[in-house]
Design an enzyme around this catalytic site. Structure first.
Site, PDB file in Angstrom:
ATOM      1  N   GLU A  67     -15.420  -1.402  -7.562  1.00  0.00           N
ATOM      2  CA  GLU A  67     -15.963  -0.907  -6.089  1.00  0.00           C
ATOM      3  C   GLU A  67     -17.051  -2.106  -5.676  1.00  0.00           C
ATOM      4  OE1 GLU A  67     -16.368   0.247  -2.556  1.00  0.00           O
ATOM      5  OE2 GLU A  67     -14.923   1.198  -3.621  1.00  0.00           O
ATOM      6  N   ASP A 115      -7.747  -0.296   1.640  1.00  0.00           N
ATOM      7  CA  ASP A 115      -7.960  -0.653   3.142  1.00  0.00           C
ATOM      8  C   ASP A 115      -6.546  -1.245   3.566  1.00  0.00           C
ATOM      9  OD1 ASP A 115      -8.326  -1.748   5.602  1.00  0.00           O
ATOM     10  OD2 ASP A 115     -10.599  -2.289   5.088  1.00  0.00           O
ATOM     11  N   THR A 188      -7.832  11.837  -4.710  1.00  0.00           N
ATOM     12  CA  THR A 188      -9.331  10.937  -4.425  1.00  0.00           C
ATOM     13  C   THR A 188     -10.202  11.621  -3.189  1.00  0.00           C
ATOM     14  OG1 THR A 188      -8.666   9.573  -2.620  1.00  0.00           O
ATOM     15  CG2 THR A 188      -8.050   8.869  -4.850  1.00  0.00           C
ATOM     16  N   GLU A 189     -11.216  11.359  -2.826  1.00  0.00           N
ATOM     17  CA  GLU A 189     -12.014  11.858  -1.772  1.00  0.00           C
ATOM     18  C   GLU A 189     -10.978  11.782  -0.272  1.00  0.00           C
ATOM     19  OE1 GLU A 189     -13.254   9.449  -3.762  1.00  0.00           O
ATOM     20  OE2 GLU A 189     -15.039  10.439  -4.754  1.00  0.00           O
ATOM     21  N   GLU A 191      -7.739  11.305  -0.123  1.00  0.00           N
ATOM     22  CA  GLU A 191      -6.786  12.006  -0.429  1.00  0.00           C
ATOM     23  C   GLU A 191      -6.770  13.266   0.229  1.00  0.00           C
ATOM     24  OE1 GLU A 191      -3.376  13.365  -3.878  1.00  0.00           O
ATOM     25  OE2 GLU A 191      -4.859  11.766  -4.236  1.00  0.00           O
TER      26      GLU A 191
END
Length: 208
Positions: A67, A115, A188-189, A191
């Site tokens: 990240e 992204d 994921t967050e 998702e």
């Protein structure tokens, strides 16, 4: 999307035991993990919910989350400091530097809700673009495998074309992950957010 600044995030990231600060372990991640288990990475891990859960459920696999933002990676660090998993570390970097940290040692790459870079002039910034696929060729151990999830149909269609042109074969694909009741899915967050809005979640599992 504008990221919220977290005071002191850079210092916490710089001082965390779980953040790999340089390429010392390139070609030698066995030394870091103290074993020869498979190595999976997530590029653009966000706050780390997915990769933390994967590491928790798969102790026989080593995981590294990548990240670029301090204010985001700090949330993954907080989770890991509570769990203290031996098979999970993080790297703060831009994805285009990935060859600086790995060479012929990755078994699987996760691309979760990357992204979409919707403007055509930015298409090579997409993590599934030919530009990045060529980089991944240099970090996979032998067999190359990528699992991608996204809510963005245009990115998904673009990615399928890129994967096909790069000689990948499809292991599995879903145009609506939750309607298909995909087994053992770790969200994921992003998702969770998009699924709750009723958006279909697209998934593809490829290898070559």
């Amino acid at each position: 999307m504008r990221l919220k600044h977290v005071k002191g995030a850079e210092e916490i990231v710089n001082n965390s035991h779980y953040v790999i600060s340089d390429n010392t372990y390139k070609n030698n991640y066995q030394k870091l993990f103290k074993n020869n288990n498979p190595l999976h990475i997530e590029i653009g891990m966000g706050k780390g919910n997915f990769i933390t859960q994967m590491a928790l459920l798969n102790p026989d696999i080593n995981f590294i989350g990548i990240e670029k933002y301090d204010s985001v990676i700090i949330r993954a660090i907080e989770k890991q400091e509570q769990l203290q998993l031996d098979n999970l570390y993080f790297i703060r970097m831009n994805a285009d530097k990935i060859e600086d940290y790995f060479s012929k040692e990755i078994d699987l790459i996760y691309l979760n809700f990357s992204d979409p870079w919707p403007k055509d002039r930015h298409k090579l910034r997409r993590l599934s673009s030919p530009y990045f696929l060529e980089k991944y060729d240099n970090i996979f151990k032998s067999k190359a495998r990528i699992i991608m999830k996204t809510d963005n149909r245009k990115l998904f269609e673009y990615s399928i074309c890129c994967f096909n042109n790069h000689q990948y074969k499809i292991n599995d694909i879903s145009l609506d992950l939750y309607k298909d009741d995909y087994p053992n899915n770790i969200p994921t967050e992003y998702e969770i957010k998009f699924h709750n809005k009723g958006c279909p979640i697209y998934m593809i599992d490829i290898e070559k």
